[in-house]
Design a protein around this motif. Structure first.
Motif, mmCIF file in Angstrom:
data_model
loop_
_atom_site.group_PDB
_atom_site.id
_atom_site.type_symbol
_atom_site.label_atom_id
_atom_site.label_comp_id
_atom_site.label_asym_id
_atom_site.label_seq_id
_atom_site.Cartn_x
_atom_site.Cartn_y
_atom_site.Cartn_z
ATOM 1 N N PHE A 9 58.349 71.045 42.675
ATOM 2 C CA PHE A 9 58.163 69.593 42.557
ATOM 3 C C PHE A 9 59.397 68.914 41.969
ATOM 4 N N GLN A 10 60.061 69.574 41.041
ATOM 5 C CA GLN A 10 61.274 68.986 40.454
ATOM 6 C C GLN A 10 62.326 68.724 41.528
ATOM 7 N N GLU A 11 62.412 69.652 42.487
ATOM 8 C CA GLU A 11 63.383 69.491 43.560
ATOM 9 C C GLU A 11 63.078 68.237 44.383
ATOM 10 N N ARG A 12 61.788 68.025 44.672
ATOM 11 C CA ARG A 12 61.386 66.844 45.428
ATOM 12 C C ARG A 12 61.660 65.564 44.634
ATOM 13 N N LEU A 13 61.377 65.638 43.357
ATOM 14 C CA LEU A 13 61.574 64.493 42.471
ATOM 15 C C LEU A 13 63.055 64.121 42.417
ATOM 16 N N ALA A 14 63.904 65.134 42.334
ATOM 17 C CA ALA A 14 65.347 64.878 42.241
ATOM 18 C C ALA A 14 65.905 64.347 43.556
ATOM 19 N N ALA A 15 65.301 64.758 44.672
ATOM 20 C CA ALA A 15 65.824 64.363 45.985
ATOM 21 C C ALA A 15 65.198 63.061 46.498
ATOM 22 N N ALA A 16 64.229 62.512 45.762
ATOM 23 C CA ALA A 16 63.495 61.347 46.246
ATOM 24 C C ALA A 16 64.397 60.130 46.372
ATOM 25 N N GLU A 17 63.986 59.221 47.270
ATOM 26 C CA GLU A 17 64.699 57.961 47.404
ATOM 27 C C GLU A 17 63.940 56.909 46.598
ATOM 28 N N TYR A 18 64.603 56.332 45.624
ATOM 29 C CA TYR A 18 63.947 55.388 44.716
ATOM 30 C C TYR A 18 64.226 53.952 45.125
ATOM 31 N N PHE A 19 63.240 53.089 44.874
ATOM 32 C CA PHE A 19 63.380 51.667 45.186
ATOM 33 C C PHE A 19 62.946 50.829 43.991
ATOM 34 N N SER A 20 63.431 49.595 43.949
ATOM 35 C CA SER A 20 63.017 48.708 42.860
ATOM 36 C C SER A 20 61.559 48.301 43.069
ATOM 37 N N ILE A 21 60.928 47.853 41.988
ATOM 38 C CA ILE A 21 59.493 47.566 42.000
ATOM 39 C C ILE A 21 59.129 46.512 43.047
ATOM 40 N N ASP A 22 59.977 45.488 43.185
ATOM 41 C CA ASP A 22 59.635 44.386 44.096
ATOM 42 C C ASP A 22 59.528 44.829 45.563
ATOM 43 N N GLN A 23 60.097 45.989 45.885
ATOM 44 C CA GLN A 23 59.951 46.528 47.246
ATOM 45 C C GLN A 23 58.503 46.916 47.563
ATOM 46 N N PHE A 24 57.718 47.152 46.508
ATOM 47 C CA PHE A 24 56.349 47.632 46.715
ATOM 48 C C PHE A 24 55.301 46.549 46.509
ATOM 49 N N ALA A 25 55.706 45.449 45.874
ATOM 50 C CA ALA A 25 54.747 44.408 45.486
ATOM 51 C C ALA A 25 53.931 43.956 46.696
ATOM 52 N N GLY A 26 52.620 43.823 46.504
ATOM 53 C CA GLY A 26 51.754 43.350 47.566
ATOM 54 C C GLY A 26 51.175 44.459 48.422
ATOM 55 N N ARG A 27 51.789 45.644 48.401
ATOM 56 C CA ARG A 27 51.225 46.746 49.208
ATOM 57 C C ARG A 27 49.973 47.284 48.540
ATOM 58 N N GLU A 28 48.924 47.424 49.321
ATOM 59 C CA GLU A 28 47.614 47.743 48.757
ATOM 60 C C GLU A 28 47.624 49.029 47.941
ATOM 61 N N GLU A 29 48.225 50.098 48.464
ATOM 62 C CA GLU A 29 48.224 51.391 47.749
ATOM 63 C C GLU A 29 48.950 51.263 46.421
ATOM 64 N N PHE A 30 49.970 50.445 46.408
ATOM 65 C CA PHE A 30 50.751 50.250 45.178
ATOM 66 C C PHE A 30 49.975 49.425 44.153
ATOM 67 N N GLU A 31 49.358 48.363 44.629
ATOM 68 C CA GLU A 31 48.633 47.468 43.712
ATOM 69 C C GLU A 31 47.521 48.222 42.978
ATOM 70 N N LYS A 32 46.902 49.197 43.685
ATOM 71 C CA LYS A 32 45.810 49.961 43.089
ATOM 72 C C LYS A 32 46.256 50.798 41.896
ATOM 73 N N VAL A 33 47.490 51.251 41.922
ATOM 74 C CA VAL A 33 47.940 52.218 40.909
ATOM 75 C C VAL A 33 49.045 51.683 40.014
ATOM 76 N N LYS A 34 49.388 50.407 40.201
ATOM 77 C CA LYS A 34 50.599 49.941 39.516
ATOM 78 C C LYS A 34 50.469 49.904 37.993
ATOM 79 N N SER A 35 49.242 49.805 37.481
ATOM 80 C CA SER A 35 49.143 49.776 36.019
ATOM 81 C C SER A 35 49.598 51.113 35.433
ATOM 82 N N TRP A 36 49.443 52.197 36.197
ATOM 83 C CA TRP A 36 49.969 53.501 35.759
ATOM 84 C C TRP A 36 51.468 53.593 36.007
ATOM 85 N N LEU A 37 51.871 53.213 37.217
ATOM 86 C CA LEU A 37 53.281 53.376 37.591
ATOM 87 C C LEU A 37 54.206 52.530 36.730
#
Ligand code: VNL
Length: 207
Positions: A9-37
């Motif tokens: 999992f560390q390998e996947r985490l290190a290789a992941a492509e990261y985006f700023s928060i506003d890229q996800f705003a409004g997406r249903e899957e994101f809104e459901k979990v954003k208080s954790w994220l």
């Protein structure tokens, strides 16, 4: 989780492509979990509110030479870092994979206690610091094909709680949430990366 499971999992985490928060705003899957994220305080503390028992198992605690992208993200001059890789368990279930990278120089200044944390959660030390700041919050989605997981690892990740049967679902993927950010005390920065495992309170998507 074995050291090898954690490293997967560390390998996947290190290789992941990261985006700023506003890229996800409004997406249903994101809104459901954003208080954790987007939890700005200690995730460990938040997990402790969700279960009676939170346990940290360290897998790696050593010095490494990091790749230039991490060095760039942290605006670090030197490439030698302290690396701490852990699995966090809630109720004896693996919930979170995390890596902390600390520039060697920062260990000498503000973070000297980080080298012998062992099973003590990082947050207990960091978040008690009065001048702590968190910046550059970024989110990633990590997809893992079911058939990339060994039967053994699948069992550890899902136990009996899953409605997923590994063999019926071998062509499908689990989609996990991850985040990274920089914590800063005085002039010393460190990089935290965290991957939420499928049976953590944040859950996962499957398709
Ligand atoms: C640790 C615990 C690190 C919980 C974390 O993120 C975390 C640790 C870097 O004990 O190293 O969310």
């Amino acid at each position: 989780m074995t050291d090898i499971d954690n490293a997967f999992f560390q390998e996947r985490l290190a290789a992941a492509e990261y985006f700023s928060i506003d890229q996800f705003a409004g997406r249903e899957e994101f809104e459901k979990v954003k208080s954790w994220l987007l939890e700005m305080g200690s995730l460990t503390k938040r997990f402790e509110q969700a279960t009676a028992s939170v346990k940290i198992v360290p897998h790696v605690e050593h010095f490494i030479t990091v790749k230039s992208d991490v060095q760039h993200f942290l605006e670090a001059e030197a490439s030698i870092f302290w690396q701490r890789d852990i699995t966090l368990y809630g109720n004896d279930m693996p919930w979170l994979i995390a890596r902390t990278l600390v520039p060697k120089k920062a260990l000498l200044d503000d973070y000297h206690k980080l080298v012998d944390l062992g099973t003590v959660p990082l947050g207990r030390y960091l978040f008690s610091h009065p001048t702590l700041q968190r910046t550059q919050f970024e989110i990633a989605e990590i997809s893992i094909k079911i058939n990339e997981l060994s039967k053994d690892l699948f069992q550890k990740l899902f136990r009996n709680e899953s409605t997923i049967h590994p063999y019926q679902a071998s062509h499908k993927s689990i989609h996990l949430w991850a985040r990274r950010s920089i914590l800063q005390i005085n002039d010393s920065k460190l990089l935290l990366s965290e991957l939420f495992l499928p049976i953590s309170p944040i859950g996962f998507n499957f398709y």
